[in-house]
Design a protein around this motif. Sequence first.
Motif, PDB file in Angstrom:
ATOM      1  N   CYS A  26       2.082  -1.385  11.759  1.00 20.50           N
ATOM      2  CA  CYS A  26       2.957  -2.349  11.097  1.00 20.50           C
ATOM      3  C   CYS A  26       4.014  -1.618  10.278  1.00 20.50           C
ATOM      4  CB  CYS A  26       2.130  -3.271  10.208  1.00 20.50           C
ATOM      5  SG  CYS A  26       3.066  -4.428   9.232  1.00 20.50           S
ATOM      6  N   THR A  46       8.468  -7.952   1.986  1.00 15.52           N
ATOM      7  CA  THR A  46       7.722  -8.445   3.143  1.00 15.52           C
ATOM      8  C   THR A  46       6.834  -7.348   3.714  1.00 15.52           C
ATOM      9  OG1 THR A  46       9.522  -9.969   3.654  1.00 15.52           O
ATOM     10  CG2 THR A  46       7.945  -9.518   5.409  1.00 15.52           C
ATOM     11  N   ASP A  49       3.820  -6.827   1.472  1.00 17.24           N
ATOM     12  CA  ASP A  49       2.848  -7.911   1.654  1.00 17.24           C
ATOM     13  C   ASP A  49       2.084  -7.753   2.965  1.00 17.24           C
ATOM     14  OD1 ASP A  49       3.552  -9.050  -0.744  1.00 17.24           O
ATOM     15  OD2 ASP A  49       4.889 -10.557   0.149  1.00 17.24           O
ATOM     16  N   ASP A  50       2.791  -7.401   4.032  1.00 19.50           N
ATOM     17  CA  ASP A  50       2.137  -7.228   5.329  1.00 19.50           C
ATOM     18  C   ASP A  50       1.142  -6.063   5.311  1.00 19.50           C
ATOM     19  OD1 ASP A  50       3.568  -9.345   6.316  1.00 19.50           O
ATOM     20  OD2 ASP A  50       5.014  -8.118   7.438  1.00 19.50           O
ATOM     21  N   THR A  53      -1.975  -7.060   3.327  1.00 19.02           N
ATOM     22  CA  THR A  53      -2.819  -7.944   4.121  1.00 19.02           C
ATOM     23  C   THR A  53      -3.590  -7.155   5.179  1.00 19.02           C
ATOM     24  OG1 THR A  53      -1.297  -9.779   3.778  1.00 19.02           O
ATOM     25  CG2 THR A  53      -2.832  -9.974   5.618  1.00 19.02           C
TER      26      THR A  53
END
Length: 71
Positions: A26, A46, A49-50, A53
């Motif tokens: 990612c 973003t 956050d990714d 997670t």
Amino acid sequence: MAALPGDPGVWTLATILALTFSPCLCLVEAIVSPRPWQPLQVMLRTLADDVKTALARAGLQLALLVYQAAR
């Protein structure tokens, strides 16, 4: 009882690397192909956050793996 050949540390490291492959992928994808219309601040937020997670998912998978191994 089954045992894997070789050093247990190597097998542990291989398992952890397999679980963290998704967050690394990612991160690489976001760095290599940023969206040109997206502001840098939004992209970084973003991305953070990714990655959080994905790392939480990997930690949960590791905890469940330990639970399943103990059963």
